[in-house]
Structures are given as structure tokens and as C-alpha cells.
Design an enzyme around this catalytic site. Sequence first.
Site, PDB file in Angstrom:
ATOM      1  N   ARG A  45       0.786  -1.219  -0.103  1.00 38.74           N
ATOM      2  CA  ARG A  45       0.050  -0.044   0.016  1.00 38.74           C
ATOM      3  C   ARG A  45       0.883   1.245  -0.086  1.00 38.74           C
ATOM      4  O   ARG A  45       0.851   1.882  -1.077  1.00 38.74           O
ATOM      5  CB  ARG A  45      -0.847   0.080   1.303  1.00 38.74           C
ATOM      6  CG  ARG A  45      -2.162   1.074   1.135  1.00 38.74           C
ATOM      7  CD  ARG A  45      -1.869   2.348   1.528  1.00 38.74           C
ATOM      8  NE  ARG A  45      -1.418   2.540   2.780  1.00 38.74           N
ATOM      9  CZ  ARG A  45      -0.851   3.421   3.384  1.00 38.74           C
ATOM     10  NH1 ARG A  45      -0.527   4.460   2.689  1.00 38.74           N
ATOM     11  NH2 ARG A  45      -0.365   3.531   4.497  1.00 38.74           N
ATOM     12  N   ASP A  46       1.518   1.430   1.099  1.00 39.16           N
ATOM     13  CA  ASP A  46       2.279   2.730   1.114  1.00 39.16           C
ATOM     14  C   ASP A  46       3.427   2.860   0.163  1.00 39.16           C
ATOM     15  O   ASP A  46       4.010   3.850  -0.395  1.00 39.16           O
ATOM     16  CB  ASP A  46       3.042   2.950   2.784  1.00 39.16           C
ATOM     17  CG  ASP A  46       2.946   4.458   3.128  1.00 39.16           C
ATOM     18  OD1 ASP A  46       2.942   5.319   2.147  1.00 39.16           O
ATOM     19  OD2 ASP A  46       3.241   4.583   4.118  1.00 39.16           O
ATOM     20  N   HIS A  62       3.129   4.128  12.911  1.00 42.78           N
ATOM     21  CA  HIS A  62       3.418   3.943  11.582  1.00 42.78           C
ATOM     22  C   HIS A  62       4.743   4.994  11.564  1.00 42.78           C
ATOM     23  O   HIS A  62       4.444   6.208  11.625  1.00 42.78           O
ATOM     24  CB  HIS A  62       2.138   4.375  10.676  1.00 42.78           C
ATOM     25  CG  HIS A  62       2.671   4.379   9.303  1.00 42.78           C
ATOM     26  ND1 HIS A  62       2.444   3.405   8.386  1.00 42.78           N
ATOM     27  CD2 HIS A  62       2.884   5.374   8.640  1.00 42.78           C
ATOM     28  CE1 HIS A  62       2.888   3.682   7.159  1.00 42.78           C
ATOM     29  NE2 HIS A  62       2.988   5.039   7.239  1.00 42.78           N
ATOM     30  N   HIS A  76       8.165   6.270   9.587  1.00 46.08           N
ATOM     31  CA  HIS A  76       8.881   6.514   8.584  1.00 46.08           C
ATOM     32  C   HIS A  76      10.533   6.726   8.706  1.00 46.08           C
ATOM     33  O   HIS A  76      10.870   6.828  10.053  1.00 46.08           O
ATOM     34  CB  HIS A  76       8.647   7.764   7.682  1.00 46.08           C
ATOM     35  CG  HIS A  76       7.331   7.479   6.775  1.00 46.08           C
ATOM     36  ND1 HIS A  76       7.314   7.656   5.325  1.00 46.08           N
ATOM     37  CD2 HIS A  76       6.092   6.959   7.058  1.00 46.08           C
ATOM     38  CE1 HIS A  76       6.078   7.266   5.078  1.00 46.08           C
ATOM     39  NE2 HIS A  76       5.498   6.899   6.031  1.00 46.08           N
ATOM     40  N   CYS A 122      12.899   7.914  -1.361  1.00 48.32           N
ATOM     41  CA  CYS A 122      12.980   9.201  -2.345  1.00 48.32           C
ATOM     42  C   CYS A 122      14.163   8.707  -3.374  1.00 48.32           C
ATOM     43  O   CYS A 122      15.113   8.301  -2.763  1.00 48.32           O
ATOM     44  CB  CYS A 122      13.199  10.497  -1.700  1.00 48.32           C
ATOM     45  SG  CYS A 122      13.818  11.604  -2.950  1.00 48.32           S
ATOM     46  N   ASN A 134       9.010   4.190   4.665  1.00 47.24           N
ATOM     47  CA  ASN A 134       8.719   3.816   5.736  1.00 47.24           C
ATOM     48  C   ASN A 134       9.953   2.914   6.395  1.00 47.24           C
ATOM     49  O   ASN A 134      10.824   2.687   5.641  1.00 47.24           O
ATOM     50  CB  ASN A 134       7.690   2.363   5.641  1.00 47.24           C
ATOM     51  CG  ASN A 134       6.348   3.085   5.031  1.00 47.24           C
ATOM     52  OD1 ASN A 134       5.606   3.393   5.916  1.00 47.24           O
ATOM     53  ND2 ASN A 134       6.115   3.098   3.951  1.00 47.24           N
TER      54      ASN A 134
END
Lengths: 315, 315
Positions: free
Chosen positions: B14-15, B211, B213, B244, B253
Amino acid sequence: MAAFDIEISEVGPRDGLQSIQTIMPLEAKKAWIKAEFEAGVPEIEVGSFVPAKLLPQMADTAALVDYARTLEGLTIAALVPNFRGAQNAIDAGAHKISIPLSVSETHSLKNVNRTHDQMIEEVTKIAAYIQSLPKEKQPFFEGSLSTAFGCTIEGPIATQKVTEIAERLMKAGVNEVGLSDTTGYATPNHLVTLIKAVKSAVGEENLTGLHLHNTRGVGLANVVVALENGITTFDASLGGLGGCPFAPGASGNIVTEDLVYMLDSMGLKTGIDLEKLCAVRDIVQKALPQEELYGFLPHAGLPKGYPKGYQTTSS
Amino acid sequence: MAAFDIEISEVGPRDGLQSIQTIMPLEAKKAWIKAEFEAGVPEIEVGSFVPAKLLPQMADTAALVDYARTLEGLTIAALVPNFRGAQNAIDAGAHKISIPLSVSETHSLKNVNRTHDQMIEEVTKIAAYIQSLPKEKQPFFEGSLSTAFGCTIEGPIATQKVTEIAERLMKAGVNEVGLSDTTGYATPNHLVTLIKAVKSAVGEENLTGLHLHNTRGVGLANVVVALENGITTFDASLGGLGGCPFAPGASGNIVTEDLVYMLDSMGLKTGIDLEKLCAVRDIVQKALPQEELYGFLPHAGLPKGYPKGYQTTSS
């Protein structure tokens, strides 16, 4: 230590440069050290006193110490593998010398061709030499427990072996011992176990420093538990210099910029200006155009509006 | 939860996938999910129920949920932005749905074009819908406090705003709230402050998940303090997918492989086989040849002789 809570020791010019092929010119090393000093870094390990034929990258360490002595207030550290190296470092004017002693004897034999007994003998000779000097010429003498978290040859290292070597180093005359994660094997609970065991063996005040790598990504997690257990000095390397070129992000030492950011966000004073520190990367990158510099913060930048509303002290 | 101490929720499908341009084919997604399930990952967020024209990468989420239901024992999670999405997720058979509510109202307006009041209204409608279903069809409903650690538009977010939204979410009918570091701004002490404040506002048992990162390199340091403060569920992404491309090592994440390694080294059971988990990278890399996968452990490998002599439980 009055001006800051945590002392950062920049080891890039030693640990970083010795791990790469390129020999950085003396003038570039000087510019690097000066810029980091001006960013507020209180201690820099400028090189090691090893034979130039073994590590040509370190051949100009004496000249570098000489230059660094013009930077008033900077603590100049140097690594020494033996008595000869220690003499040279002290003659050059280093304020602090560190001798690594591999807790893994196999590694010690392979690395410096010396047994533990032989290494302890060197340490004893160095300590006696320091004692023979006038007070103002005596450097701080650290014994570094390398491969303490495991050895790439022997595998796991028993805690008892680490405390035994720590005790022998103290008896042989070092001012302090340090734990060194040479192999990047340290993880949080293991680290806490070793800090507690070594502090208990040699005294709380005789273990204040850590040398951590970020090989397996847990470097800053290790810093957090170390802070909780009374560690106040951390080695780090600008841009994580010395990382493996085949592993994106797999830096060698923990990255100075990321470490300072984390400490700063935790309300812990390091005396270092984060923006000025990040700007030092340009100097190093220009001198080593083929090397990749690591670090997350320098790429991502500070949070919007940082530090107001973000920095929180321990809760 | 009986078989493990810490629950890992894989959010890469998903992410990770929503952050990259390439649309991964359904068959590759299935292979990824199956392999992670077989490695022991107990929960996977397989996608989000958003309009396909907004996120074409997520267009096949219903089909994926349908497939994932053949993997017995797997908890299938899905992200839903609104009531319509929640209905679709529940109809498809998701076991858990999460709705993100941006604590920064500016971000909420920009992201989903809804005020806090409008979002709370959606949450209330979803909760009522869930209540109207037979027990066995009711999913676990999580309200995710996104931008809780700071917003790229508003900057710092006051703790009181976070607790206020947490309380409103609970009142509107979610089963639990989760803290979400959408922007990669979380740092250890700030995180502890927020965990304590939210737990105190909504009850210890109603905040168990995070959650995180790794945008600024402190992801696993944050995990360590979260563990110390009673967090037991962590989102993570295989290979840090969604990072990135301009920042080497700047994953999105936290990396599942590195997280599992750290937890494992701390003697915390996740039920996940680390070697099998690392092998899943090949599947993902083949399906996304142009994407760089992050992670330190997969590059460095396990310490020699691991785990014997390395794994230590909390001390």
C-alpha cells in the site's frame, strides 16, 4: 564538557579515510578539520600513527596534528596501534590517544600480529612513558575494546571476555576504556548488557564513550539505549565516510549529521551547529568526488519550522 | 498475538506502491503477499480503496483482498479514505480497515478536501455501518493520527491537537487509534511525549500501533523508545519501498527486514523468518526492476554465527 551534554568525536579523518583507497591531500584534510571545528565539533580524531607503507592514507597524521593545534579549544585525538605509534602521537602533540585492543584474540593476531599479553605489554609501556612526561604533555589515554560485540572471524564474544580485557586495560594504565563496535554487530539489548557489565567491572566513570557503526541500520537505536545507560561520548563520521560502495545506505560509522540531529531533537546539547556541520559535506565531497556520502538528514532537510515545537527534552 | 511479542504489519503493497509511478501487476502483488505471509508476516496492508483515477496503482485492491483471503491466518488490512472506501473494503473482505485523519487540518483539506468535522462524520458513518453488520463480517476499525509529528505545510503540531483528535476518533467509534509519522518528523523524546499523551487521553489499550518512516534516519531509534512505552504493533515496508530516489538510503517507511532483525536481536518474537523475509526482496525487485530497495541488513548480512551468543532479552 561544561558547554554541552553529549560529546561528539569526529572520526571521519581517521576511520573514514583509512577505509577508502583515495589518499586525501593534507590541505583538504586541514580544510575539513577546520570547518568541523568551526561548526562546533569539540573533538576530532585526525588520523592514526601507523607505518605509512601499511596505511598511506594516514602518512601525514603528524603534520595534521601540528596544524590542528592552531585550532584553539579543539581536542585532537589520534589512534595508535603500539608504543612506537603512541610516542609519535605524543611527540606530535595529540591531546588524546586511543589504542584498540581486539577482544577477539584471533582478530588481534590477524590485525596487529599480537596476542592479548603482547598488547597489554604495549599499553603498560605507553602508560609508563606518559607518566614520565611533564603533566602538560600527558595525553588522555583510552583503551578501546574493539570487536567487543562480535568478531567476523570468531563470531560471538562472551561478555566475560570483554570485562576481563577492560580490567586488564585499566590495570595496565589507561585512563578510560571505550566500547567499539568494529564489526557493526551491536544491537540495543546486547549493548546495554555490555555497558552494564563493563561499568560494573571498571567503575561507572571509566566507561563513557562508544564507537558505533551503522552497518546493520541500528546505529542510532544503539545510541538511544546508550544514552539511557550513562554514555556521554560518541564517535561518528561525517557522511558515514568509509561505507561499503556496494550497499546503498550501508555507512561505516554512524553519520555525524544524523547523530547530531537526533541528539538535538532530544534537547541534548552538543555545541554543534547543524547547518554548518552539513555544509562541511561539500568540502569532503569536493576532495573525494568519487566517494558517496551517506546520511539521511542532509538529504531530507530539517522539519518545517524546526526546532520550535519539535525539540523535546527527556520525558 | 499469542505466538509473538511484537506484531509487524507490512505496508509496502500500500504505502510503498502508492508512492512510486510504476503500477505493479496483480500477479506480482499476489506473489509478494504470499511470500511474506509464508515468511511469517502476520498482517499485510494490501492496498487502499481509493478511486482508481486518483491512484491507479491501487485499482486492483479488491481483487487482492479476495486473493489474500486464501492465505489462512493472515490479517488483511486496507486503507480507506472515506465511507465509500470503507464499504468497498468491507465488501471485499478486509479484516482491518484504517482511516487516516490528518491532525493538521490544512493537510487534511489539501489531501482529502475535508475538514476535521467532515472526517469525523465519515468515521461515525463507517462505525455505524460496521455495527449494522453481522459480527463475523465486522472488521477491526483503526483511526490513524496522520501528520501527528509535524506537517510539511503547518510545521509543528501541538500535542493537545493530537490528543483532541484521538479522543474524537474514539468517540466516533474506531476500535483503536494509531500514531502515524507521515512526514518522517518523529524523534525519540517527541514520540515518547505523544505516546504518553495519547495513551493518557484514550486509554493505554487503545494505542498499540505506530506507523514510522525513516526519512531522517531515526526510525529504529524511535522503535526502541516506543517498545519501552508499550507499543506492540509496527508498520514497516519491505525494502523501505517508496523511498526518495534522490536520497540514497532515505527510505520511506522503516524497512521491514531491518526492523525484524533488531527486534529479533532483542529477543522479541515476531514469528517472522528473517532469511525467508529477505528472500522476498527478489520477488519485489524483479517486478520493479527500476526501483531501488533499501535496507542495511540485507546488504550486510547477519553477524557471523548469529543468533547464538548475540540475541539478548531485555536487561
